[in-house]
Design an enzyme around this catalytic site. Structure first.
Site, PDB file in Angstrom:
ATOM      1  N   ALA A 157      -9.595   5.594   3.476  1.00  0.00           N
ATOM      2  CA  ALA A 157      -9.373   6.767   4.426  1.00  0.00           C
ATOM      3  C   ALA A 157     -10.624   7.608   4.625  1.00  0.00           C
ATOM      4  CB  ALA A 157      -8.304   7.628   3.901  1.00  0.00           C
ATOM      5  N   GLY A 158     -11.041   7.985   5.538  1.00  0.00           N
ATOM      6  CA  GLY A 158     -12.021   8.912   6.222  1.00  0.00           C
ATOM      7  C   GLY A 158     -13.457   8.142   6.262  1.00  0.00           C
TER       8      GLY A 158
ATOM      9  N   GLY B  52      -8.225   9.072   9.433  1.00  0.00           N
ATOM     10  CA  GLY B  52      -8.596   9.255  10.823  1.00  0.00           C
ATOM     11  C   GLY B  52      -9.839  10.347  11.011  1.00  0.00           C
TER      12      GLY B  52
ATOM     13  N   ASN C 278      -9.147   2.024   8.953  1.00  0.00           N
ATOM     14  CA  ASN C 278      -8.584   1.505  10.254  1.00  0.00           C
ATOM     15  C   ASN C 278      -9.190   2.260  11.283  1.00  0.00           C
ATOM     16  OD1 ASN C 278      -5.102   1.259  11.116  1.00  0.00           O
ATOM     17  ND2 ASN C 278      -6.963   1.093  12.488  1.00  0.00           N
ATOM     18  N   THR C 279      -9.119   3.603  11.441  1.00  0.00           N
ATOM     19  CA  THR C 279      -9.561   4.275  12.453  1.00  0.00           C
ATOM     20  C   THR C 279     -11.063   4.031  12.564  1.00  0.00           C
ATOM     21  OG1 THR C 279      -8.068   6.145  11.806  1.00  0.00           O
ATOM     22  CG2 THR C 279      -9.740   6.581  13.727  1.00  0.00           C
TER      23      THR C 279
ATOM     24  N   LYS D  96       0.861  -1.184   0.100  1.00  0.00           N
ATOM     25  CA  LYS D  96      -0.060   0.135  -0.067  1.00  0.00           C
ATOM     26  C   LYS D  96       0.875   1.184   0.133  1.00  0.00           C
ATOM     27  CE  LYS D  96      -2.851   2.868   2.812  1.00  0.00           C
ATOM     28  NZ  LYS D  96      -3.916   3.043   3.800  1.00  0.00           N
TER      29      LYS D  96
END
Lengths: 66, 262
Positions: free
Chosen positions: B191-192, B165, B213-214, B104
């Protein structure tokens, strides 16, 4: 010998090659990567990759990340 | 014939996956929590970072003790890299550590937004593709850049939904749709994503997968959120394949207009 390992200057007994250094440091050999003076030392070459005084060594592993 | 998720695998980098949810391994309160959340997510690919081994504290637990690598494919990232050279080096370290060619690719342009430096990203993509990597680049929502990354040999494009995040969801759905019309490689929103509906929206737009992830690790109950995300990705994919109704300004009655008893 004096080595810079992961950015820190360390004194250790003389080791001849990467494999001996990894064993001396007590690091598990699975899933780590080693770089000596900016060049990656492949695992199969650890025994034949020499370590000399004042060499800069980077030893990395996988950690959590996104 | 009706559509079935089981007959619709994700084809990525020459491999086939049942799950269209890719999950990160960072920011969990504990490795045990991470392991349970990963299991709950149904994911088959997990991202990891590459960092220096802690030489002084040898007693610390290791991430890989909590990931069943027969079940999850490790996808090393180049997080924390701000130049193409740094990212190429990190990718090579990841390949050596993981004994696999996938990466990645992140080249960050700015500390506050963590938006990608697309110029450097493209340069690093070219170098790594040439060196045999399966490159999944974390990029922005610019369709021109997406096409350039594809032309450079990227195995997918991974446009951000919102800053890493931030949990802000899909900020530019229109551009995502244009990206999907601009490239033929898989499009993975990375992301996001903040909650389940964000993941569903991405999939309804036609994305091939979602990476987060977050959104899971930072939730109050990561295991429950991982399950919610799994369902949302499936629901969004199913809705996309089912063919939604078009949007209309005015109403069209659902019940017959004739025969009303007065």
């Amino acid at each position: 010998m004096t080595l810079v390992i992961n950015g820190e200057t360390k004194t250790c007994p003389t080791v001849r090659n990467v494999r001996d250094l990894i064993l001396h440091l007590g690091i598990g050999q699975d899933r780590v990567a080693v770089e000596v003076n900016g060049r990656i030392a492949k695992r199969r070459d650890w025994e034949t990759t020499p370590i000399a005084d004042h060499d800069q060594v980077e030893i990395v592993q996988f950690v959590g990340g996104g | 014939m009706t559509y079935s998720l089981a007959d619709d695998p994700l084809v990525l980098g020459g491999k086939t996956f049942r799950s269209r949810l890719i999950v990160g391994t960072g920011k969990y309160s504990s490795f045990v929590m991470m392991r349970e959340a990963l299991a709950s997510s149904g994911s088959e690919i997990v991202t990891v970072a590459v960092r220096r081994v802690n030489l002084t504290d040898r007693s610390r637990e290791s991430l890989l003790d909590f990931i069943d690598t027969s079940r999850f494919m490790l996808l090393p990232n180049t997080a924390g890299c701000y130049t193409a050279e740094e990212a190429v080096r990190a990718a090579n370290l990841g390949r050596e550590a993981g004994l696999a060619d996938w990466v990645k690719l992140e080249v960050i342009g700015d500390e506050r937004t963590l938006f990608p430096d697309t110029e450097a990203l493209l340069a690093a993509t070219r170098v790594l593709v040439k060196d045999g990597f399966v490159v999944l680049p974390y990029t922005n929502d610019d369709p021109i850049m997406a096409r350039k990354l594809q032309d450079a040999g990227a195995a997918a494009v991974m446009p951000l939904g919102a800053p890493i995040g931030s949990g802000m969801g899909i900020q530019n759905p229109a551009n995502l749709r244009i990206i999907m019309e601009s490239v033929s490689v898989p499009v993975i929103v990375d992301a996001g994503v903040g909650t389940a509906s964000d993941a569903a929206v991405a999939m309804e737009l036609g994305c091939d997968a979602v990476l987060m992830n977050t959104g899971i690790a930072g939730a109050s109950d990561p295991v429950a959120m991982a399950e919610a995300m799994r369902k949302a990705v499936e629901a969004g994919r199913l809705a996309f394949k089912a063919g939604r109704i078009t949007k209309k300004l005015y109403a069209t009655a659902s019940s017959p207009l004739e025969g009303v008893s007065r």
